[in-house]
Design an enzyme around this catalytic site. Structure first.
Site: not given
Ligand code: BEZ
Length: 159
Positions: A49
């Site tokens: 993200c």
């Molecule tokens: C990520 O977007 O990198 C992520 C999302 C959920 C859990 C762990 C990492």
């Protein structure tokens, strides 16, 4: 049931950081009579993200807004303090950083998932949407873990 193109965004209240702290904001205030580019993420500050998804919308914000979009919204099952801190960290002044801390809209849209394996509880799947006057016109839900169909670049193809 998972939201689909043609559905209306359900009515509920989210939170956004205001001048004096977190403020409620309704889906009606956000979506009624507006064209909205929304993307939702599993968590603020998580790698996918923070390194890809949000930066893509920040980098393309001017182009997206120039296409007649009124608001670019980033939605996550986090609180408004975290969303504001994440937006500041990412220079995301052009993005409305919306907190769905109670997972209410995410549940109503049928896009929550169990991230308890990451110690994160119930979160949002990753997706992007184009919403016009409260009606979903484009819905790009990720099937895998990465940022692909929900990217800013892909949503822009539909604007
Ligand atoms: C990520 O977007 O990198 C992520 C999302 C959920 C859990 C762990 C990492």
């Amino acid at each position: 049931m998972t939201v689909k193109v043609g559905d209306s965004i359900p009515s509920c209240t989210l939170m956004v950081m205001g001048e004096s702290g977190p403020q409620p904001i309704t889906t009606s205030e956000i979506f009624d009579n507006h064209k909205v580019a929304l993307f939702a993420v599993p968590g603020a500050f998580t790698p996918g993200c923070s390194l890809t998804h949000l930066p893509g919308f920040v980098a393309n914000a001017d182009k997206i807004l120039a296409k007649g979009v009124d608001h670019i919204v980033c939605l996550s099952v986090n609180d408004a303090f975290v969303m504001a801190a994440w937006g500041k960290d990412q220079n995301a002044e052009a993005i409305m950083m919306l907190a769905d801390g109670n997972c209410e809209l995410t549940e109503l849209l049928g896009v929550s998932f169990d991230a308890s394996g990451f110690g994160m509880g119930k979160r949002s799947q990753r997706y992007s949407m184009l919403v016009e006057n409260g009606v979903v016109k484009v819905f790009n839900l990720e099937a895998g873990a990465g940022v692909d169909v929900s990217s800013a670049e892909n949503l822009m193809q539909a604007l």
